[in-house]
Scaffold this motif. Structure first.
Motif, PDB file in Angstrom:
ATOM      1  N   GLU A   8       6.803   0.316   5.351  1.00  0.00           N
ATOM      2  CA  GLU A   8       7.882  -0.317   5.349  1.00  0.00           C
ATOM      3  C   GLU A   8       8.292  -1.000   3.993  1.00  0.00           C
ATOM      4  O   GLU A   8       9.460  -1.485   3.737  1.00  0.00           O
ATOM      5  N   THR A   9       7.453  -0.713   2.913  1.00  0.00           N
ATOM      6  CA  THR A   9       7.706  -0.865   1.612  1.00  0.00           C
ATOM      7  C   THR A   9       7.385   0.212   0.761  1.00  0.00           C
ATOM      8  O   THR A   9       6.464   1.103   1.184  1.00  0.00           O
ATOM      9  N   PRO A  10       7.973   0.504  -0.316  1.00  0.00           N
ATOM     10  CA  PRO A  10       7.794   1.741  -1.136  1.00  0.00           C
ATOM     11  C   PRO A  10       6.358   1.917  -1.728  1.00  0.00           C
ATOM     12  O   PRO A  10       5.675   1.118  -2.060  1.00  0.00           O
ATOM     13  N   VAL A  11       5.677   2.810  -1.218  1.00  0.00           N
ATOM     14  CA  VAL A  11       4.321   3.365  -1.767  1.00  0.00           C
ATOM     15  C   VAL A  11       4.273   4.517  -2.252  1.00  0.00           C
ATOM     16  O   VAL A  11       5.021   5.298  -1.831  1.00  0.00           O
ATOM     17  N   GLN A  12       3.460   4.938  -3.134  1.00  0.00           N
ATOM     18  CA  GLN A  12       2.899   6.417  -3.534  1.00  0.00           C
ATOM     19  C   GLN A  12       1.673   6.769  -3.596  1.00  0.00           C
ATOM     20  O   GLN A  12       0.768   5.813  -4.419  1.00  0.00           O
ATOM     21  N   TRP A  13       1.199   7.784  -3.065  1.00  0.00           N
ATOM     22  CA  TRP A  13      -0.135   8.127  -3.363  1.00  0.00           C
ATOM     23  C   TRP A  13      -0.407   9.058  -4.339  1.00  0.00           C
ATOM     24  O   TRP A  13       0.660  10.208  -4.665  1.00  0.00           O
ATOM     25  N   LEU A  14      -1.359   9.084  -5.078  1.00  0.00           N
ATOM     26  CA  LEU A  14      -1.640  10.112  -6.334  1.00  0.00           C
ATOM     27  C   LEU A  14      -3.029  10.749  -6.039  1.00  0.00           C
ATOM     28  O   LEU A  14      -4.035   9.932  -5.618  1.00  0.00           O
ATOM     29  N   ARG A  15      -3.101  11.823  -6.458  1.00  0.00           N
ATOM     30  CA  ARG A  15      -4.531  12.538  -6.456  1.00  0.00           C
ATOM     31  C   ARG A  15      -4.892  12.098  -7.801  1.00  0.00           C
ATOM     32  O   ARG A  15      -4.259  12.474  -8.969  1.00  0.00           O
ATOM     33  N   VAL A  16      -6.292  11.893  -8.043  1.00  0.00           N
ATOM     34  CA  VAL A  16      -7.125  11.719  -9.070  1.00  0.00           C
ATOM     35  C   VAL A  16      -8.247  12.367  -8.907  1.00  0.00           C
ATOM     36  O   VAL A  16      -9.452  12.079  -8.179  1.00  0.00           O
ATOM     37  N   GLY A  17      -8.275  13.708  -9.213  1.00  0.00           N
ATOM     38  CA  GLY A  17      -9.397  14.681  -8.938  1.00  0.00           C
ATOM     39  C   GLY A  17      -9.639  14.884  -7.318  1.00  0.00           C
ATOM     40  O   GLY A  17      -8.566  15.179  -6.835  1.00  0.00           O
ATOM     41  N   ASP A  18     -10.697  14.574  -6.599  1.00  0.00           N
ATOM     42  CA  ASP A  18     -10.620  14.669  -5.310  1.00  0.00           C
ATOM     43  C   ASP A  18     -10.459  13.425  -4.468  1.00  0.00           C
ATOM     44  O   ASP A  18     -10.824  13.104  -3.495  1.00  0.00           O
ATOM     45  N   LEU A  19      -9.985  12.253  -5.393  1.00  0.00           N
ATOM     46  CA  LEU A  19      -9.766  11.032  -4.933  1.00  0.00           C
ATOM     47  C   LEU A  19      -8.370  10.875  -4.724  1.00  0.00           C
ATOM     48  O   LEU A  19      -7.727  11.419  -5.339  1.00  0.00           O
ATOM     49  N   GLN A  20      -8.237   9.537  -4.250  1.00  0.00           N
ATOM     50  CA  GLN A  20      -6.678   9.206  -4.317  1.00  0.00           C
ATOM     51  C   GLN A  20      -6.483   7.791  -4.780  1.00  0.00           C
ATOM     52  O   GLN A  20      -7.332   6.888  -4.708  1.00  0.00           O
ATOM     53  N   LEU A  21      -5.277   7.548  -5.306  1.00  0.00           N
ATOM     54  CA  LEU A  21      -4.835   6.321  -5.671  1.00  0.00           C
ATOM     55  C   LEU A  21      -3.622   5.765  -5.118  1.00  0.00           C
ATOM     56  O   LEU A  21      -2.632   6.772  -4.922  1.00  0.00           O
ATOM     57  N   HIS A  22      -3.510   4.667  -4.202  1.00  0.00           N
ATOM     58  CA  HIS A  22      -2.337   4.272  -3.685  1.00  0.00           C
ATOM     59  C   HIS A  22      -1.627   3.247  -4.177  1.00  0.00           C
ATOM     60  O   HIS A  22      -2.276   2.204  -4.288  1.00  0.00           O
ATOM     61  N   LEU A  23      -0.556   3.422  -4.615  1.00  0.00           N
ATOM     62  CA  LEU A  23       0.219   2.352  -5.504  1.00  0.00           C
ATOM     63  C   LEU A  23       1.442   1.830  -4.687  1.00  0.00           C
ATOM     64  O   LEU A  23       2.029   2.459  -3.973  1.00  0.00           O
ATOM     65  N   PHE A  24       1.562   0.378  -4.843  1.00  0.00           N
ATOM     66  CA  PHE A  24       2.539  -0.163  -4.239  1.00  0.00           C
ATOM     67  C   PHE A  24       3.760  -0.262  -5.321  1.00  0.00           C
ATOM     68  O   PHE A  24       3.564  -0.454  -6.495  1.00  0.00           O
ATOM     69  N   LEU A  25       5.021   0.085  -5.163  1.00  0.00           N
ATOM     70  CA  LEU A  25       6.092   0.330  -5.990  1.00  0.00           C
ATOM     71  C   LEU A  25       7.168  -0.971  -6.337  1.00  0.00           C
ATOM     72  O   LEU A  25       7.967  -0.658  -6.958  1.00  0.00           O
ATOM     73  N   ASP A  26       6.792  -1.952  -5.307  1.00  0.00           N
ATOM     74  CA  ASP A  26       8.038  -3.179  -5.476  1.00  0.00           C
ATOM     75  C   ASP A  26       7.920  -4.356  -5.846  1.00  0.00           C
ATOM     76  O   ASP A  26       8.685  -5.066  -5.815  1.00  0.00           O
ATOM     77  N   SER A  27       6.485  -4.708  -6.295  1.00  0.00           N
ATOM     78  CA  SER A  27       6.211  -5.975  -6.373  1.00  0.00           C
ATOM     79  C   SER A  27       5.590  -6.313  -7.545  1.00  0.00           C
ATOM     80  O   SER A  27       4.765  -5.632  -7.979  1.00  0.00           O
ATOM     81  N   GLN A  28       5.857  -7.412  -8.136  1.00  0.00           N
ATOM     82  CA  GLN A  28       5.068  -7.999  -9.293  1.00  0.00           C
ATOM     83  C   GLN A  28       5.341  -9.531  -8.886  1.00  0.00           C
ATOM     84  O   GLN A  28       6.216 -10.134  -8.777  1.00  0.00           O
ATOM     85  N   PRO A  29       4.265 -10.187  -8.967  1.00  0.00           N
ATOM     86  CA  PRO A  29       2.567 -10.105  -9.089  1.00  0.00           C
ATOM     87  C   PRO A  29       2.429  -9.431  -7.995  1.00  0.00           C
ATOM     88  O   PRO A  29       3.108  -8.975  -7.123  1.00  0.00           O
TER      89      PRO A  29
END
Length: 127
Positions: A10-31
């Motif tokens: 429902e809100t912007p998210v991007q998943w990233l590969r970090v070696g064999d792991l993943q990092l999931h980032l939320f792209l729309d908010s601060q704080p």
């Protein structure tokens, strides 16, 4: 880090590969929004589900999501308000009748081609 297919939420998210792991980032908010969370894979989903069900109150809430890939995420809040995500690799190994809270993400948020390819569990390193 490498950008990898990501389900459409429902809100912007991007998943990233970090070696064999993943990092999931939320792209729309601060704080940081209240949906920032810690995700963990469990070895026994039934036991984890039972523990969460017995622990969680309406005050903290919980939610179960089946991703387009057939993987399952169980979200709940701890007493301090932290959002925790428990992951399971294959919905087909679960008895759906035991989990009335389980809902398909695609039934609530339209998915495109790339989101349909998103997976929680990466095989091997990036090509």
């Amino acid at each position: 880090m490498e950008r990898i297919p990501t389900p459409t939420f429902e809100t912007p998210v991007q998943w990233l590969r970090v070696g064999d792991l993943q990092l999931h980032l939320f792209l729309d908010s601060q704080p940081a929004p209240t949906r920032h969370h810690l995700g963990l894979t469990v070895d026994d989903f039934e036991a984890a589900y039972d523990a969460v069900r017995d622990y969680v109150s309406d005050e903290w809430g919980w939610q179960m999501v089946e991703l387009p890939s057939g993987q399952v995420q169980l979200y709940f809040r701890d007493p301090a308000g932290n959002l925790i995500e428990l992951n399971w690799p294959d919905v087909s190994t679960l008895d759906r009748s035991r989990y009335p809270e389980l809902r398909r993400l695609a039934d609530h948020v339209p998915q495109g081609d790339e989101p349909e390819q998103a997976v929680l569990y990466l095989v091997g390193a990036a090509d």
